[in-house]
Design an enzyme around this catalytic site. Structure first.
Site, short mmCIF file in Angstrom:
data_model
loop_
_atom_site.label_atom_id
_atom_site.label_comp_id
_atom_site.label_asym_id
_atom_site.label_seq_id
_atom_site.Cartn_x
_atom_site.Cartn_y
_atom_site.Cartn_z
N ALA A 156 9.20 0.87 -3.50
CA ALA A 156 8.19 1.65 -2.63
C ALA A 156 8.87 2.77 -1.84
O ALA A 156 8.54 3.61 -1.52
CB ALA A 156 7.41 0.75 -1.65
N ASN A 160 3.72 2.73 7.08
CA ASN A 160 4.28 1.63 6.51
C ASN A 160 5.69 1.35 6.42
O ASN A 160 6.44 0.15 6.15
CB ASN A 160 3.53 1.39 5.25
CG ASN A 160 2.09 0.59 5.26
OD1 ASN A 160 1.78 0.25 6.31
ND2 ASN A 160 1.30 0.69 4.18
N THR A 161 6.46 2.52 6.31
CA THR A 161 7.72 2.59 6.13
C THR A 161 8.49 1.81 7.11
O THR A 161 9.54 1.03 6.90
CB THR A 161 8.33 4.00 6.20
OG1 THR A 161 7.87 4.54 4.95
CG2 THR A 161 9.97 3.87 5.65
N GLU A 174 2.89 6.53 -1.34
CA GLU A 174 1.78 5.64 -1.80
C GLU A 174 0.35 6.15 -1.79
O GLU A 174 -0.43 5.49 -2.47
CB GLU A 174 1.84 4.64 -0.77
CG GLU A 174 0.79 3.28 -1.21
CD GLU A 174 1.08 2.15 -0.44
OE1 GLU A 174 -0.16 1.25 -0.59
OE2 GLU A 174 1.60 1.96 0.66
N GLU A 194 0.06 13.59 12.09
CA GLU A 194 -0.18 12.20 12.15
C GLU A 194 -1.17 11.63 12.86
O GLU A 194 -1.22 12.00 13.93
CB GLU A 194 1.30 11.64 12.58
CG GLU A 194 1.39 10.11 12.71
CD GLU A 194 1.03 9.31 11.63
OE1 GLU A 194 0.12 8.37 11.79
OE2 GLU A 194 1.36 9.69 10.33
N HIS A 253 0.24 -3.24 -1.29
CA HIS A 253 0.49 -1.86 -1.83
C HIS A 253 -0.65 -1.53 -2.84
O HIS A 253 -0.90 -2.49 -3.55
CB HIS A 253 1.82 -1.98 -2.31
CG HIS A 253 2.56 -0.71 -2.86
ND1 HIS A 253 3.16 0.06 -1.93
CD2 HIS A 253 2.09 0.27 -3.87
CE1 HIS A 253 3.70 1.22 -2.41
NE2 HIS A 253 2.74 1.57 -3.57
N GLY A 261 12.71 -2.57 4.61
CA GLY A 261 13.88 -1.37 4.30
C GLY A 261 14.67 -1.36 3.18
O GLY A 261 16.08 -0.92 3.31
N ARG A 304 5.82 -9.64 -8.21
CA ARG A 304 5.02 -10.10 -7.06
C ARG A 304 3.47 -10.65 -7.63
O ARG A 304 3.33 -11.53 -6.90
CB ARG A 304 5.00 -8.96 -6.21
CG ARG A 304 6.35 -8.70 -5.76
CD ARG A 304 6.33 -7.51 -4.54
NE ARG A 304 7.38 -7.21 -3.93
CZ ARG A 304 7.81 -6.38 -2.89
NH1 ARG A 304 6.79 -5.42 -2.43
NH2 ARG A 304 9.07 -6.64 -2.39
#
Length: 649
Positions: free
Chosen positions: A630, A187-188, A615, A179, A586, A193, A472
């Site tokens: 997502a 982004n999670t 993603e 990482e 996104h 959530g 969206r």
């Protein structure tokens, strides 16, 4: 003794005295070991700084010579995102006796707030805060090449990466997660959530409206684009007919409806095979997380752009941090062989005889790394929402996605993995499909939200202008057409998404949001209108008309048919207005994969040893992503990739 000799002796004596005096001045001990401050008045002082979500307080303890302790004693920063700076920044300040410490890249506002608060305390203690900001800190130097090996190397520590690591380890593999930032989450962790999955027991308490019945019938009868869609419609029709014949009145849902909405409302651009895989496996992923101890709420809801009440969330966790914590904590509890290399950035794949066998990377201090993957590499580095250059290069939909357009993303989401995959022949799909989401006009964050994201939207003139339950892209396009390209979400307490303590879904108290100008609060609709510069009578009429549409189950103004049970604006305060504007949210395009998460080349062939999830991939969402899809995709495809890399052996 002659006078001339006496004079020379006196001059020499005075010169010596002067030299001694000057030497004494320059060599006097400093109260600050770095020589940059005038010393401190010993004691403990409380300093304050402006954090991401409100005021942050620290207690700083001084001796006459140095800072001995820094402790953050009060804050409202977002759990998960702020954890690392809350620990690291105080430690670095004490260690280096400097305020020139580096901010944590993914939490700069929190980092800077701590530095600001400590500077405040330094000033109170009589020190020179500006001088401390100029104390240079020696940077760690690069080390020799580090070589690491595991069965599976996972690139990226967000939801997809952590799920892939868990799944691979669950199957007996050793795993290293690489990482590039200093913490897991991606982004999670920044998300709301919400996890889309058809979970009938979470939908039983909701009543099916006439508008929702009509909506399902429309999906059943619309002209199919292809044979796959036709098959989904046939399955949906059979299930819907059985539902109607049963006399049931609760909310109807089906994985086939989920597939159709994802495909149709993604403009038929998504890959039907990927869509079917995601929608079918999402309920299985829901159960998988539940078995680990993820405490789902007992009711599914509709969120902005989700089109249907199938978004599920945690009872306990604010935002998306729960997915990361539950996966990691359960893996730790089961002693899975997973290691995490943080602050190491992957740069290129190692390819041997046409197979991806590893990764070259570099640590934040410049130390080179080489990772050898015994079974395969999983790419889970996210999209490119924070890479302005890539946004501008691929954008074909929006008028402008340049540097003035904010993003909801972590600053680390810069498309690195997509570029790496392209170098080894991976095919890219849907790269121009970039989604915007209504967010904070100043910061691009979603965390300042108050109000259901499908609550009433009004422009600056106080009029509704769009069906709030729409896609969206429709919501953002409509908002951009309004005055100053912005609007307000209007809500009362019952649809504010505030808990009993008036804290929003990201853990921020509404009073902190009001103080920073991110939310307006009033006891009456008329007072709220005045605060945001609207005609009170106009806003009152808009609210009354909106409530009447909810009572009717159909909104003639916009055609809206989907409403939460708490959608109505109450006849008593408090009332809230939340200013919003579109931000990059996104990127639907990315690396092409098959239904087993293998990365494909331009000819549709698998690139051996390389898998991808989340993603970083393309093909799941088409031209528009449904709200709540997502996290479903990230965790579901992460699990799939972790399983595939083992089952392929």
């Amino acid at each position: 003794m002659r006078k001339s000799n006496l004079k020379r002796i006196v001059v020499l004596f005075l010169s010596v005295l002067l030299a001694v005096g000057l030497t004494g001045c320059t060599a006097a001990p400093s109260n600050n070991p770095k020589g940059t401050a005038a010393g401190y008045t010993s004691g403990t002082y409380t300093g304050t700084g402006a954090g991401r979500n409100g005021e942050l307080k620290v207690e700083v303890t001084f001796t006459a010579d140095e800072i001995t302790k820094v402790e953050v004693v009060e804050h409202s920063e977002t759990e998960g995102i702020s954890d690392l700076p809350l620990q690291r920044i105080p430690e670095e300040i004490v260690k280096n006796q400097s305020l020139a410490v580096d901010a944590v890249a993914t939490a700069t506002l929190t980092s800077n707030a701590i530095i600001e608060a400590v500077a405040d305390a330094v000033t109170q203690a009589g020190g020179d805060a500006e001088a401390l900001k100029n104390v240079k800190i020696e940077k760690e130097t690069a080390g020799d090449l580090v070589q690491r090996e595991a069965d599976v190397i996972v690139l990226g520590g967000g939801g997809a990466g952590v799920a892939a690591a868990y799944a691979a380890a669950e199957n007996g593999a050793s795993v290293i997660v690489v990482e590039k930032t200093a913490a897991l989450g991606g982004n999670t962790m920044r998300s709301g959530g919400y996890f889309n999955a058809v979970v009938p027991e979470n939908q039983q308490s909701q009543v099916m409206t006439a508008g929702q019945l009509k909506s399902v019938e429309e999906y059943c009868t619309m002209e199919p684009k292809d044979e796959t869609m036709k098959s989904w419609q046939e399955q949906l029709t059979a299930e819907f007919d059985a539902y109607k014949k049963s006399g049931a009145e609760h909310l109807f849902d089906s994985v086939y409806l989920h597939m159709l909405q994802t495909y149709v409302d993604g403009d038929y651009v998504g890959n039907p095979a990927l869509i079917q895989s995601m929608c079918e496996k999402a309920p299985q992923t829901y159960a998988w997380m539940q078995d680990m101890g993820f405490d789902w709420k007992e009711k599914s809801i509709v969120i902005v752009g989700s089109l249907w009440p199938r978004a599920n969330m945690s009872q306990t966790y604010k935002s998306g941090i729960g997915f990361i914590e539950v996966l990691k904590n359960d893996a730790d509890k089961k002693v899975f062989p997973i290691e995490y290399d943080l602050e190491v950035k992957a740069e290129e794949f190692i390819v041997e005889d046409g197979r991806v066998t590893g990764v070259r990377a570099v640590a934040a201090n410049g130390t080179p790394y080489e990772y050898k993957a015994g079974k395969g590499v999983v790419l889970a580095t996210g999209g490119f929402g924070a890479n302005v250059e890539m946004r501008v290069k691929y954008n074909s939909i929006w008028a402008d996605l340049g540097p003035t357009v904010p993003t909801t993303n972590s600053p680390a989401i810069t498309g690195d993995g997509i570029l790496m995959a392209q170098e080894v022949g991976a095919n890219l799909v849907g790269m121009d499909k970039i989604q915007l989401l209504i967010a904070d006009p100043k910061t691009g964050e979603t965390s300042t939200n108050v109000g259901d994201t499908t609550s009433m939207y009004v422009n600056q003139e106080g009029h509704r202008f769009v069906n709030e339950s729409e896609r969206r892209d429709v919501l953002c396009a409509a908002t951009l057409e309004q005055t100053n390209g912005m609007m307000y979400i209007i809500s009362s307490y019952q649809n504010s998404r505030l808990d009993e303590n008036y804290v929003n879904t990201y853990g921020i108290h509404v009073d902190d949001l009001v103080e920073r100008g991110a939310v307006y609060k009033a006891d009456t609709i008329e007072e709220l209108a005045e605060q945001i510069g609207m005609d009170p009578a106009t806003l009152r009429k808009t609210v009354d008309d909106y409530n009447a549409a909810i009572d009717a189950g159909y909104d003639e103004l916009t055609g809206r048919t989907v409403f939460n049970e708490t959608a109505k604006i109450e006849d008593h305060g408090p009332y809230f207005a939340n200013p919003r504007t579109p931000a990059v949210h996104h990127t639907m395009g990315g690396v092409e994969v098959d239904v087993y998460a293998h990365v494909l080349d331009a000819s549709g062939n698998r690139i051996p040893g390389l898998y991808a999830a989340g993603e970083v991939t393309g093909g799941f969402h088409g031209g528009n992503r449904l709200g709540g899809n997502a996290i479903s995709e990230a965790i579901t495809t992460g699990r799939l990739a972790g399983n595939s890399v083992i089952s392929d052996q």
